[in-house]
Write a protein that holds these residues in place. Structure first.
Motif, PDB file in Angstrom:
ATOM      1  N   SER A  69      47.838  48.206  58.909  1.00  0.00           N
ATOM      2  CA  SER A  69      47.014  47.563  58.241  1.00  0.00           C
ATOM      3  C   SER A  69      46.213  46.394  59.261  1.00  0.00           C
ATOM      4  N   VAL A  70      44.965  46.134  59.230  1.00  0.00           N
ATOM      5  CA  VAL A  70      44.358  45.258  60.003  1.00  0.00           C
ATOM      6  C   VAL A  70      43.872  43.836  58.999  1.00  0.00           C
ATOM      7  N   ALA A  71      43.683  42.896  59.709  1.00  0.00           N
ATOM      8  CA  ALA A  71      43.383  41.818  58.821  1.00  0.00           C
ATOM      9  C   ALA A  71      41.961  41.607  58.317  1.00  0.00           C
ATOM     10  N   ASN A  72      40.915  42.118  59.339  1.00  0.00           N
ATOM     11  CA  ASN A  72      39.490  42.286  58.763  1.00  0.00           C
ATOM     12  C   ASN A  72      38.929  43.176  59.799  1.00  0.00           C
ATOM     13  N   PRO A  73      38.044  43.956  59.370  1.00  0.00           N
ATOM     14  CA  PRO A  73      37.214  45.004  60.133  1.00  0.00           C
ATOM     15  C   PRO A  73      35.990  44.193  61.405  1.00  0.00           C
ATOM     16  N   LEU A  74      36.058  44.634  62.385  1.00  0.00           N
ATOM     17  CA  LEU A  74      35.255  43.987  63.290  1.00  0.00           C
ATOM     18  C   LEU A  74      33.779  43.660  62.965  1.00  0.00           C
ATOM     19  N   GLU A  75      33.127  44.361  62.057  1.00  0.00           N
ATOM     20  CA  GLU A  75      31.940  44.125  61.584  1.00  0.00           C
ATOM     21  C   GLU A  75      31.896  42.730  60.873  1.00  0.00           C
ATOM     22  N   SER A  76      32.821  42.314  60.328  1.00  0.00           N
ATOM     23  CA  SER A  76      32.726  41.181  59.686  1.00  0.00           C
ATOM     24  C   SER A  76      33.120  39.796  60.438  1.00  0.00           C
ATOM     25  N   ALA A  77      33.435  40.140  61.870  1.00  0.00           N
ATOM     26  CA  ALA A  77      33.631  39.151  62.758  1.00  0.00           C
ATOM     27  C   ALA A  77      32.653  38.305  63.174  1.00  0.00           C
ATOM     28  N   ILE A  78      32.593  37.084  63.275  1.00  0.00           N
ATOM     29  CA  ILE A  78      31.474  36.041  63.524  1.00  0.00           C
ATOM     30  C   ILE A  78      31.885  35.495  64.961  1.00  0.00           C
ATOM     31  N   THR A  79      30.747  35.552  65.837  1.00  0.00           N
ATOM     32  CA  THR A  79      31.068  35.081  67.239  1.00  0.00           C
ATOM     33  C   THR A  79      30.954  33.734  67.011  1.00  0.00           C
ATOM     34  N   THR A  80      32.038  33.119  67.559  1.00  0.00           N
ATOM     35  CA  THR A  80      31.907  31.308  67.622  1.00  0.00           C
ATOM     36  C   THR A  80      31.148  30.933  68.698  1.00  0.00           C
ATOM     37  N   PRO A  81      30.478  29.654  68.797  1.00  0.00           N
ATOM     38  CA  PRO A  81      29.871  29.139  69.991  1.00  0.00           C
ATOM     39  C   PRO A  81      30.651  29.366  71.245  1.00  0.00           C
ATOM     40  N   SER A  82      32.151  29.203  71.170  1.00  0.00           N
ATOM     41  CA  SER A  82      33.090  29.065  72.481  1.00  0.00           C
ATOM     42  C   SER A  82      33.242  30.430  72.709  1.00  0.00           C
ATOM     43  N   GLU A  83      33.170  31.371  72.010  1.00  0.00           N
ATOM     44  CA  GLU A  83      33.589  32.787  72.341  1.00  0.00           C
ATOM     45  C   GLU A  83      32.117  33.414  73.050  1.00  0.00           C
ATOM     46  N   ARG A  84      30.934  32.809  72.626  1.00  0.00           N
ATOM     47  CA  ARG A  84      29.896  33.478  73.045  1.00  0.00           C
ATOM     48  C   ARG A  84      29.494  32.880  74.524  1.00  0.00           C
ATOM     49  N   ILE A  85      30.108  31.596  74.646  1.00  0.00           N
ATOM     50  CA  ILE A  85      29.964  30.737  76.200  1.00  0.00           C
ATOM     51  C   ILE A  85      30.557  31.477  76.939  1.00  0.00           C
ATOM     52  N   LEU A  86      31.958  31.675  76.552  1.00  0.00           N
ATOM     53  CA  LEU A  86      33.020  32.372  77.618  1.00  0.00           C
ATOM     54  C   LEU A  86      32.470  33.863  77.708  1.00  0.00           C
ATOM     55  N   ARG A  87      31.971  34.437  77.014  1.00  0.00           N
ATOM     56  CA  ARG A  87      31.576  35.820  77.111  1.00  0.00           C
ATOM     57  C   ARG A  87      30.353  35.975  78.124  1.00  0.00           C
ATOM     58  N   GLU A  88      29.306  34.897  77.752  1.00  0.00           N
ATOM     59  CA  GLU A  88      28.345  35.093  78.754  1.00  0.00           C
ATOM     60  C   GLU A  88      28.561  34.588  80.021  1.00  0.00           C
ATOM     61  N   CYS A  89      29.450  33.719  80.255  1.00  0.00           N
ATOM     62  CA  CYS A  89      30.113  33.301  81.671  1.00  0.00           C
ATOM     63  C   CYS A  89      30.497  34.317  82.266  1.00  0.00           C
ATOM     64  N   HIS A  90      31.467  35.081  81.331  1.00  0.00           N
ATOM     65  CA  HIS A  90      32.026  36.447  82.138  1.00  0.00           C
ATOM     66  C   HIS A  90      31.095  37.401  82.418  1.00  0.00           C
ATOM     67  N   ASP A  91      30.195  37.617  81.728  1.00  0.00           N
ATOM     68  CA  ASP A  91      28.931  38.567  81.797  1.00  0.00           C
ATOM     69  C   ASP A  91      28.368  38.229  83.375  1.00  0.00           C
ATOM     70  N   LEU A  92      28.197  36.897  83.505  1.00  0.00           N
ATOM     71  CA  LEU A  92      27.559  36.774  84.952  1.00  0.00           C
ATOM     72  C   LEU A  92      28.333  36.956  86.001  1.00  0.00           C
ATOM     73  N   TYR A  93      29.369  37.080  85.825  1.00  0.00           N
ATOM     74  CA  TYR A  93      30.361  37.517  87.042  1.00  0.00           C
ATOM     75  C   TYR A  93      30.464  39.113  87.194  1.00  0.00           C
ATOM     76  N   VAL A  94      30.416  39.598  86.147  1.00  0.00           N
ATOM     77  CA  VAL A  94      30.806  41.214  86.126  1.00  0.00           C
ATOM     78  C   VAL A  94      29.538  41.855  85.869  1.00  0.00           C
ATOM     79  N   ASP A  95      28.456  41.430  86.096  1.00  0.00           N
ATOM     80  CA  ASP A  95      27.204  42.067  85.833  1.00  0.00           C
ATOM     81  C   ASP A  95      26.970  43.293  86.855  1.00  0.00           C
ATOM     82  N   SER A  96      26.976  44.525  86.640  1.00  0.00           N
ATOM     83  CA  SER A  96      26.878  45.608  87.668  1.00  0.00           C
ATOM     84  C   SER A  96      25.832  45.418  88.760  1.00  0.00           C
ATOM     85  N   GLU A  97      24.758  44.639  88.435  1.00  0.00           N
ATOM     86  CA  GLU A  97      23.589  44.763  89.559  1.00  0.00           C
ATOM     87  C   GLU A  97      23.800  43.401  90.269  1.00  0.00           C
TER      88      GLU A  97
END
Length: 448
Positions: free
Chosen positions: A8-36
């Motif tokens: 069993s899982v706590a909740n499906p991915l579709e219902s997840a809400i991206t938090t501001p902190s999560e978005r900032i960390l993700r966008e910073c990470h993307d700036l590092y790993v962008d393929s181009e």
């Protein structure tokens, strides 16, 4: 079909809400790993090694076996991920994190997911006891946390298949938080646990937090106080752990079916995790700016070095040309002087013209004057020395020609200029916007 029940899982991915902190960390990470235009790729092309920032904080939980480590993780994620029980359920290191799909990973896949922990391979035997559990839970701040469940520690003749002490100490240095769970049911004073905690306190004491887990099972308030006093006394006997401001909150997993009068400070643990996440966001943004500055500084230093190398190469080429010219002209002039000396002035004027004939006559005249000045018995020695000198000039020509430094091509210079503009116009601008957006989440508009 198998009769086994699906997890069993706590909740499906579709219902997840991206938090501001999560978005900032993700966008910073993307700036590092962008393929181009990722910072990691740009830095690698410049000979600089960068690691992308972690998108989640690392919380390592340490304690004797049955101290409630796995139970706490299951409670925080609100999903039954780790096995729990009195026996030693966790024999290795398990990374528990949030993801898109419920999955279990083995050692090699785990290190691909967490490249920062690849040095664990240096600990013989750890690879076979390394795993990861990915859950789709987004409860509390689980989407921004990776828990590291460590092996249950015991004293006596228990033999671990790897150097558990060294591995835990190394992992603790990589973690953002280290939770030490003391079990009140007789195992809290496990010497192995205390030895590891003392070592961790020396290397990263600011990350250590102590908790009396399963506090509701310690009996009444008097029993609980007695247990805490015993633990504190044992800790104070160790110089590395005898510090002022010592705290050990009492925590336990809430159970509506089994209410307890014991004060439960488990919500304080959640607040500590959230505070560390906010600090991680700030550190990541600051590190982004530092890495951008490192790349720009490297580009500027390479361009400056290239300018110095170009100037140096011009000087070297000039030296090479002069030596080569002298190495060819001097012997040619020497031989030509003897040939010209066989012609009369009228013959030279007729062959070369009066102007050129006069110039050549002056040069050859100087050479013949020097030659006549040399005694006859020293002329052979002079010819040998002169030949050696001309050979030296030709050798210096080749030597200087090989002394030039490698310079940047036009394509490389253009690429570095583009990288510089990208860092300044895109990365730094993006960082400023993310910082502004982050501050807007935690301050009033008029304060900002």
């Amino acid at each position: 079909m198998s009769g086994r029940k699906p997890r069993s899982v706590a909740n499906p991915l579709e219902s997840a809400i991206t938090t501001p902190s999560e978005r900032i960390l993700r966008e910073c990470h993307d700036l590092y790993v962008d393929s181009e235009n990722g910072l990691v790729k740009i830095a690698s092309s410049l000979g600089v090694r960068l690691l992308p920032p972690r998108k989640k904080i690392i919380v390592m939980i340490l304690g004797n076996h049955s101290a409630g480590k796995s139970s706490f993780i299951n409670w925080y994620a609100e999903e039954h991920i780790q096995k729990t029980g009195v026996a030693i359920e966790t024999q290795g290191f398990t990374f528990i994190t949030s993801g898109r799909k419920r999955e279990s990973l083995t050692g090699n896949a785990t290190l691909h997911l967490y490249p920062h922990f690849r040095p664990l391979l240096e600990f013989k035997g750890v690879m076979d006891y390394l795993s990861a559990e990915i859950s789709t839970s987004k409860q509390k701040k689980f989407s921004l946390v990776t828990f590291v469940d460590t092996p249950g520690l015991v004293d006596g003749d228990m033999v671990y298949p790897f150097d558990v002490n060294s591995a835990i100490i190394w992992l603790g240095q990589q973690a953002d938080l280290i939770f030490v769970f003391f079990d009140p049911m007789g195992q809290a004073l496990c010497k192995r646990t205390l030895n590891i905690v003392e070592k961790l306190s020396e290397k990263c004491g600011d990350k250590l937090l102590f908790f009396l887990s399963k506090a509701d099972e310690a009996g009444n308030e008097t029993d609980r106080q007695r247990v805490m006093m015993q633990i504190v006394q044992e800790l104070c006997r160790r110089p590395g752990l005898n510090k002022c401001g010592f705290e050990m909150p009492t925590i336990y997993i809430p159970n509506l079916q089994k209410p307890s009068r014991c004060v439960n400070q488990i919500d304080g643990v959640c607040q500590t995790i959230e505070k560390t996440i906010n600090q991680a966001v700030q550190k990541t943004l600051d590190q982004l700016e530092k890495d951008a500055d490192i790349i720009r500084s490297t580009i500027n230093s390479k361009l400056e070095k290239d300018r110095v190398d170009v100037t140096y190469n011009k000087s070297v080429r000039l030296h090479s040309f002069m030596c080569g010219a002298l190495g060819v002209v001097l012997p040619t002039l020497f031989i030509l002087s003897f040939i010209v000396n066989t012609f009369s002035k009228e013959q030279l004027d007729e062959l070369l013209g009066e102007g050129l004939s006069g110039f050549i006559s002056i040069l050859t005249g100087i050479v013949m004057f020097i030659w006549d000045w040399i005694p006859e018995d020293g002329q052979v020695v002079f010819v040998i020395m002169f030949g050696a000198f001309c050979y030296l000039l030709l050798f210096l020509t080749k030597y200087f020609a090989g002394q030039g430094n490698k310079t940047l091509t036009k394509k490389e210079k253009r690429m570095m200029a583009e990288y510089n503009d990208y860092i300044q116009d895109i990365v730094k601008t993006k960082k400023a916007k993310l910082y502004e957006w982050y501050l807007q989440q935690c301050t009033a508009e008029y304060d900002f």
